[in-house]
Design an enzyme around this catalytic site. Structure first.
Site, PDB file in Angstrom:
ATOM      1  N   GLY A  71     -10.898  -1.195   1.526  1.00 30.68           N
ATOM      2  CA  GLY A  71      -9.849  -0.695   0.618  1.00 30.68           C
ATOM      3  C   GLY A  71     -10.210   0.583  -0.111  1.00 30.68           C
ATOM      4  O   GLY A  71     -10.327   1.647   0.496  1.00 30.68           O
TER       5      GLY A  71
ATOM      6  N   GLU B  83      -2.919 -14.777   2.877  1.00 30.38           N
ATOM      7  CA  GLU B  83      -1.545 -14.842   3.352  1.00 30.38           C
ATOM      8  C   GLU B  83      -1.179 -16.269   3.722  1.00 30.38           C
ATOM      9  O   GLU B  83      -2.057 -17.137   3.836  1.00 30.38           O
ATOM     10  CB  GLU B  83      -1.389 -13.924   4.565  1.00 30.38           C
ATOM     11  CG  GLU B  83      -1.542 -12.480   4.158  1.00 30.38           C
ATOM     12  CD  GLU B  83      -1.459 -11.540   5.330  1.00 30.38           C
ATOM     13  OE1 GLU B  83      -0.764 -11.872   6.299  1.00 30.38           O
ATOM     14  OE2 GLU B  83      -2.094 -10.487   5.260  1.00 30.38           O
TER      15      GLU B  83
ATOM     16  N   ILE C 126     -12.988   1.494  -1.602  1.00 29.88           N
ATOM     17  CA  ILE C 126     -14.392   1.960  -1.624  1.00 29.88           C
ATOM     18  C   ILE C 126     -14.561   3.107  -0.627  1.00 29.88           C
ATOM     19  O   ILE C 126     -14.255   2.950   0.553  1.00 29.88           O
ATOM     20  CB  ILE C 126     -15.363   0.808  -1.246  1.00 29.88           C
ATOM     21  CG1 ILE C 126     -15.153  -0.401  -2.164  1.00 29.88           C
ATOM     22  CG2 ILE C 126     -16.802   1.278  -1.315  1.00 29.88           C
ATOM     23  CD1 ILE C 126     -15.977  -1.623  -1.760  1.00 29.88           C
TER      24      ILE C 126
ATOM     25  N   LYS D  59     -13.144  -4.379  10.569  1.00 29.56           N
ATOM     26  CA  LYS D  59     -13.784  -3.408   9.670  1.00 29.56           C
ATOM     27  C   LYS D  59     -15.207  -3.099  10.153  1.00 29.56           C
ATOM     28  O   LYS D  59     -15.653  -1.948  10.093  1.00 29.56           O
ATOM     29  CB  LYS D  59     -13.783  -3.963   8.250  1.00 29.56           C
ATOM     30  CG  LYS D  59     -12.356  -4.061   7.679  1.00 29.56           C
ATOM     31  CD  LYS D  59     -12.287  -4.923   6.436  1.00 29.56           C
ATOM     32  CE  LYS D  59     -10.875  -5.004   5.875  1.00 29.56           C
ATOM     33  NZ  LYS D  59     -10.716  -6.021   4.843  1.00 29.56           N
TER      34      LYS D  59
ATOM     35  N   VAL E 254       0.839  -1.205   0.000  1.00 24.74           N
ATOM     36  CA  VAL E 254       0.000   0.000   0.000  1.00 24.74           C
ATOM     37  C   VAL E 254       0.877   1.261   0.000  1.00 24.74           C
ATOM     38  O   VAL E 254       0.577   2.232  -0.706  1.00 24.74           O
ATOM     39  CB  VAL E 254      -0.976   0.001   1.201  1.00 24.74           C
ATOM     40  CG1 VAL E 254      -1.841   1.248   1.183  1.00 24.74           C
ATOM     41  CG2 VAL E 254      -1.852  -1.243   1.165  1.00 24.74           C
TER      42      VAL E 254
ATOM     43  N   GLY F 233      -2.064 -14.899  -4.181  1.00 25.61           N
ATOM     44  CA  GLY F 233      -1.613 -13.789  -3.338  1.00 25.61           C
ATOM     45  C   GLY F 233      -2.742 -13.072  -2.613  1.00 25.61           C
ATOM     46  O   GLY F 233      -2.540 -12.029  -2.013  1.00 25.61           O
TER      47      GLY F 233
HETATM   48  N1  HSE Z   1      -7.065  -9.400   3.681  1.00 27.50           N
HETATM   49  C1  HSE Z   1      -8.094  -8.456   3.339  1.00 27.50           C
HETATM   50  C2  HSE Z   1      -9.066  -9.066   2.366  1.00 27.50           C
HETATM   51  C3  HSE Z   1      -7.557  -7.189   2.736  1.00 27.50           C
HETATM   52  O1  HSE Z   1      -8.901 -10.213   1.940  1.00 27.50           O
HETATM   53  O2  HSE Z   1     -10.034  -8.406   2.040  1.00 27.50           O
HETATM   54  C4  HSE Z   1      -7.007  -6.241   3.749  1.00 27.50           C
HETATM   55  O3  HSE Z   1      -7.980  -5.807   4.628  1.00 27.50           O
END
Ligand code: HSE
Length: 438
Positions: free
Chosen positions: A140, A196, A142, A211, A16, A193
């Site tokens: 992200g 993780e 939005i 969130k 980022v 990817g």
């Molecule tokens: N790992 C999160 C997702 C992204 O898969 O949406 C970062 O918040």
């Protein structure tokens, strides 16, 4: 004002951070014309050689220097805004606190930090007359937080339902379209990817819970932290449940919910769990890594914000947008005036008090009177059936019963499931998935 340059310090040059540097450099002209000239004057990153290489590649040698010490940013009186993009709680908390205390506005994408220490950081920003923005921490790219804070500020929020984790949405979408099991879809998400190496935060729902804590705090003017959010992930969802859901007219999604408790103005429900959503609902067709937040306001009615919830440039778009807002407030001398106020103190309902419809899959003996015993176990907890289907008989001679209840308090459902588990004719309660709708 046209000649004013707002100088920015950037901490972290990962996915980022790299995207943010790129967006601010490549779109600098249009940003300057729309708002103000922004210059990333210092970058703090552990890998000094890489930072210097990126500075060179983006043609920023004349304006930008690299450091491994964040104090170089905090102590630089020319820097008015600090962008924190290292993630995690420590040392991000100490860095952000130091920047705010030094009178610098802060922009972050750090959901872990905001979902656990948001209230103290808002207060610190307020006390120092600076701004603290974190649009990129939820969904992200939005622009949902600004929409909730500003554009929808005249509404009472009736409900927020969000698909706010791209990794789990990708896995569930793959399981649905390919009829595949969870494990191979997780593996594919890792190869691409999205997930993780340690996927726990995504697949157990913790990322979505952070969130939702942030969204609920803003929507309901209360300090909701991640530990207050009820969470279930997607690891128990099987391809059988997804196929049955499909036959019954539903898609299975990992959803975050925040809404007022019916008949109790002091409480809200804030939860993350897999949910069966009718295929006609706009969230049901949000697939792959996409995110969407469905918001109902008492004035607005229903709306949905859709887009990319992760990735370098989509997330950088939100970070850079916050930097531009913070910079405009600096040149207009209006910073620190529109903070978030927790003037309410909503309680979060325990899951047992929440009301839902439920999909249940049971493995039972294929004998007379079994259905009657199951019906009795539900009836004893005051649960009424919406539909009951006896499905395949397995190789081991067990019959599979799939049923959907009418709306009922979760405490009643748990009581009935406990009773079912002790019936001799019931081999196991194979699945329970909440179903959206009344
Ligand atoms: N790992 C999160 C997702 C992204 O898969 O949406 C970062 O918040």
């Amino acid at each position: 004002m046209e000649n004013k340059i707002v100088k920015v310090g950037l901490i972290g040059l990962g996915t980022v951070g790299g995207g943010t540097l790129e967006v601010l450099a490549k779109n600098s002209e249009v940003i300057a014309k729309r708002a103000v000239k922004i210059e990333v004057s210092r970058i703090c990153n552990l890998d000094l050689a890489y930072t210097e290489q990126r500075i060179k590649e983006l043609g920023l040698e004349g304006t930008t220097t690299a450091t491994t010490n964040f104090r170089d940013l905090i102590d630089d009186p020319e820097i008015d805004i600090v962008i924190e993009l290292i993630g995690g709680i420590h040392p991000a908390l100490e860095m952000v606190s130091a920047a705010l205390a030094a009178g610098k506005s802060v922009v972050t994408a750090n959901k872990d930090l905001v979902a656990s220490h948001g209230a103290e950081l808002f207060e610190l920003a307020d006390n120092n007359g600076v701004d603290f923005f974190f649009e990129a921490s939820v969904a992200g790219g939005i622009p949902i937080l600004k929409a909730l804070k500003d554009s929808l500020a005249a509404n009472n929020i009736v409900e927020i339902m969000g698909i706010v984790n791209g990794t789990t949405n990708y896995i569930l979408s793959q399981m649905t379209s390919n009829g595949a099991d969870f494990e191979p879809c997780l593996k594919r998400a890792q190869e691409l990817g999205y997930a993780e190496a340690n996927p726990t935060n995504d697949i157990e729902g913790f990322d979505a819970a952070r969130k939702m804590a942030i969204l609920a705090s803003i929507a309901y003017n209360s300090n909701i932290t991640e530990d207050m959010v009820y969470v279930e992930g997607i690891t128990n969802i099987t391809k059988f449940d997804i196929a049955y859901a499909d036959q019954l007219g539903y898609a299975v999604k990992l959803v975050g919910l925040a809404k007022p408790a019916p008949g109790d103005e002091n409480s809200i429900a804030v939860c993350v769990y897999p949910l069966m959503i009718a295929k006609e609902h706009p969230l049901a067709s949000v697939n792959d890594v996409f995110n969407a937040v469905f918001v109902e306001g008492d004035a607005l009615g229903q709306s949905m914000f859709y887009g990319r919830g992760a990735g370098s440039l989509p997330t950088a778009s939100a970070v850079a947008g916050d930097v531009i807002t913070a910079a405009k407030k600096i040149i207009n001398n209006t910073r620190g005036v529109s903070g978030i106020r927790f003037f309410e103190n909503k309680k979060v309902l325990p899951i047992t008090e929440c009301i839902n419809k439920y999909y249940i899959r049971l493995m039972v003996q294929d004998k007379p009177k079994v259905l009657a015993q199951i019906a009795d176990a539900f009836a004893t907890s005051d649960i009424s059936m919406d539909s009951v289907i006896q499905k395949r008989v397995t190789d081991s001679g067990l019959a599979e019963i799939v049923l959907i209840t009418h709306s009922v308090k979760e405490a009643n459902l748990q009581e009935a499931l406990e009773r079912l588990q002790h019936l001799a004719c019931v081999d196991c309660v194979a699945s329970m998935i909440r179903v959206n709708g009344d």
